[in-house]
Design an enzyme around this catalytic site. Structure first.
Site, short mmCIF file in Angstrom:
data_model
loop_
_atom_site.label_atom_id
_atom_site.label_comp_id
_atom_site.label_asym_id
_atom_site.label_seq_id
_atom_site.Cartn_x
_atom_site.Cartn_y
_atom_site.Cartn_z
N SER A 126 7.79 -20.54 -18.28
CA SER A 126 7.85 -19.27 -17.55
C SER A 126 9.32 -18.88 -17.44
CB SER A 126 7.27 -19.47 -16.15
OG SER A 126 7.68 -18.45 -15.27
N TYR A 141 6.04 -23.47 -7.44
CA TYR A 141 5.60 -23.11 -8.80
C TYR A 141 6.79 -23.15 -9.75
CZ TYR A 141 3.94 -20.18 -12.67
OH TYR A 141 3.61 -19.69 -13.92
#
Ligand SMILES: NC(=O)c1ccc[n+]([C@@H]2O[C@H](COP(=O)([O-])OP(=O)(O)OC[C@H]3O[C@@H](n4cnc5c(N)ncnc54)[C@H](O)[C@@H]3O)[C@@H](O)[C@H]2O)c1
Lengths: 230, 244
Positions: A126, A141
């Site tokens: 990501s 996260y």
């Protein structure tokens, strides 16, 4: 030779579905694994269960006869302030975003080494492998995605002598259930002022799995429309 | 030794994990020398006692950094240094799951939980604070046989950046150091082997290993008011390792 086979996790929707579609279009046979049903799902199972990775490999080999690539795409984003987020949420993200790719890659790579076969692993990281995101807050996260990038490097270094490449993609905001499209978001994307699509990511994964990327390993390609430039 | 004129931490309370050995010990001693009232936390009671041998006013708690007692120890600290860490060496294909999980628990989840408690207390009280995490050059690169360690330290790097972003509005700074090879118990065996030591040295532009005190200097700087405009940063203290 039969078509190359790629195990792709989290294919019931979103980025995983886009990756499966693009790989299929490129002539790869996709063995999709997801917790929920979907068009591109061949095996339904909860990947966070400790014995799931072995099961996935065994089933893929049984159904497709071979495995040439693994795309660790399944991921979990649970938002929460870093000073409030519950233990269970952190644990669930560590399990699916870090431990599942660790175990599944280990099983698949061990199979390749045993067979004396080359193979390629793509980990779906990501932009949060590189920067934080605070609206909504999600530090845990980000930590799991940073860890997945570290795992990518460690796997790439140790598996290179076996002819196994390990690479990562780092999607920016992609129009899926995980990230709703908003005007602020659009302003933050230099390229076209639009969030990415699952197919934008799928095309890059297809490239990384292809022969054209044969000399690339341990690297991450961000697919973010220039988000990280700002 | 520590410049004794420095009192950067006068009146401050600091919690240092891993304070029984190596980098954590050097940090605990330096913070104390600079005026902080230090609480050292580690598994090793003997090691903690040695760290604080000649220091008045320091406390130590011999508990696991993963325990509830560790969380409780965060209360009232102005500075938190997450230095406890483990490095388990296993080949990737043979890496046991329990070693992977233990590494993530100690190197990632413990700092995450301690930071959560630290932040919660400061936000409630409306007071500023500083956290320093001990990352590694392996937050940026890889070494064979260190898969779990590399993943955990890369995760800690992102925890540093992301918590810095979330906590900045509350006046809480979060930074990290990325040590290169430092002379501590963690790599004593590797350094004792002349061949491995020579090969490692060769890879370091400054051609020597770091001392724990050199790591403590950077950590204490980041924790101090001198670094008041620094947050989310990771300072390599690596003899130039990451330049290659
Ligand atoms: N030495 C190096 O070359 C080097 C390089 C990069 C990063 N680091 C990092 O620096 C930090 C300090 O390591 P060091 O080099 O001083 O090693 P060290 O082994 O000398 O010290 C680590 C300390 O952490 C403690 N500890 C480990 N697990 C614990 C637990 N569950 N609960 C409580 N305490 C625990 C140990 O008892 C020990 O006292 C670690 O996070 C390490 O990863 C070290």
């Amino acid at each position: 030779m039969s078509a190359p086979v790629a195990i792709v996790t989290g294919t019931s929707r979103g980025i995983g579905q886009g990756i499966a579609a693009r790989l299929t279009a490129a002539g790869t046979r996709v063995f999709g694994v997801s917790r929920t049903q979907g068009e591109a799902v061949q095996l339904q199972c909860d990947l966070a269960k400790p014995d799931a990775p072995r099961q996935v490999l065994a089933d893929a080999l049984e159904v497709c006869g071979r495995v040439d690539a693994l795309v660790n795409n399944a991921g979990l984003l649970l938002e929460g302030n870093c000073w409030e987020q519950q233990e269970e949420d952190v644990d669930a993200m560590v399990a699916l975003n870090l431990t599942t790719p660790f175990l599944l890659s280990q099983a698949v790579a061990a199979h390749w080494v045993k067979e004396g076969q080359a193979g390629t692993i793509v980990n779906v990281c990501s932009i949060e492998s590189q920067v934080g995101w605070s609206d909504p807050p999600q530090a845990a996260y980000a930590a799991t995605k940073g860890g997945l990038l570290g795992l990518t490097r460690a796997q790439a270094l140790e598996l290179a002598p076996h002819g196994i490449r390990v690479v990562a993609v780092g999607p920016g905001p992609i129009a899926t259930g995980m990230t709703p499209d908003t005007p602020e978001l659009e302003k933050a994307i230099p390229l076209g002022g639009r969030p990415g699509t699952p197919e934008d990511v799928g095309d890059v994964v297809a490239f990384l799995l292809s022969e054209a990327a044969r000399y690339v390993t341990g690297e991450i390609v961000y697919v973010d429309g220039g988000y990280l430039l700002r | 030794m520590t410049p004794t004129a420095m009192t950067r931490f006068a009146g401050q309370r600091a919690l240092v994990t891993g304070a029984a050995s190596g980098i954590g010990r050097a940090v605990a001693r330096r913070l104390a020398a600079e005026g902080a009232s230090v609480v050292g936390l580690d598994l090793s009671r003997d090691g903690l006692e040695e760290t604080f041998d000649s220091i008045v006013g320091a406390h130590h708690i011999a508990v696991d950094v993963r325990s509830e007692e560790a969380i409780a120890a965060v209360a009232n600290s102005d500075v938190l240094v997450n230095a406890a860490g483990i490095l388990l060496r296993h080949e990737l294909l043979e890496h046991p799951l329990d070693g992977w999980q233990q590494t993530l628990d100690v190197n990632l989840k413990a700092p995450l939980r301690l930071s959560r408690e630290f932040a919660r207390a400061h936000i409630e009280a409306g007071t500023p604070g500083a956290i320093v995490n001990v990352c590694s050059i392996e937050s940026f690169t890889a070494l064979p046989g260190h898969a779990a360690y590399t993943a955990s330290k890369s995760a800690l790097l992102m925890l540093t950046r992301a918590t810095a972003l979330e906590l900045a509005p509350h006046g809480i700074r979060v930074n990290a150091v990325a040590p290169g090879v430092t002379k501590t118990g963690m790599n004593a065996a590797v350094r004792a082997d002349p061949e491995q030591a020579a090969a490692l040295n060769e890879a370091i532009p400054l051609k020597r290993f770091a001392t724990a005190e050199e790591q403590a200097a950077g950590i204490c700087f980041l924790a101090s008011p001198e670094a008041s405009y620094i947050t989310g940063a990771t300072l390599p203290i690596d003899g130039g390792w990451l330049t290659r």
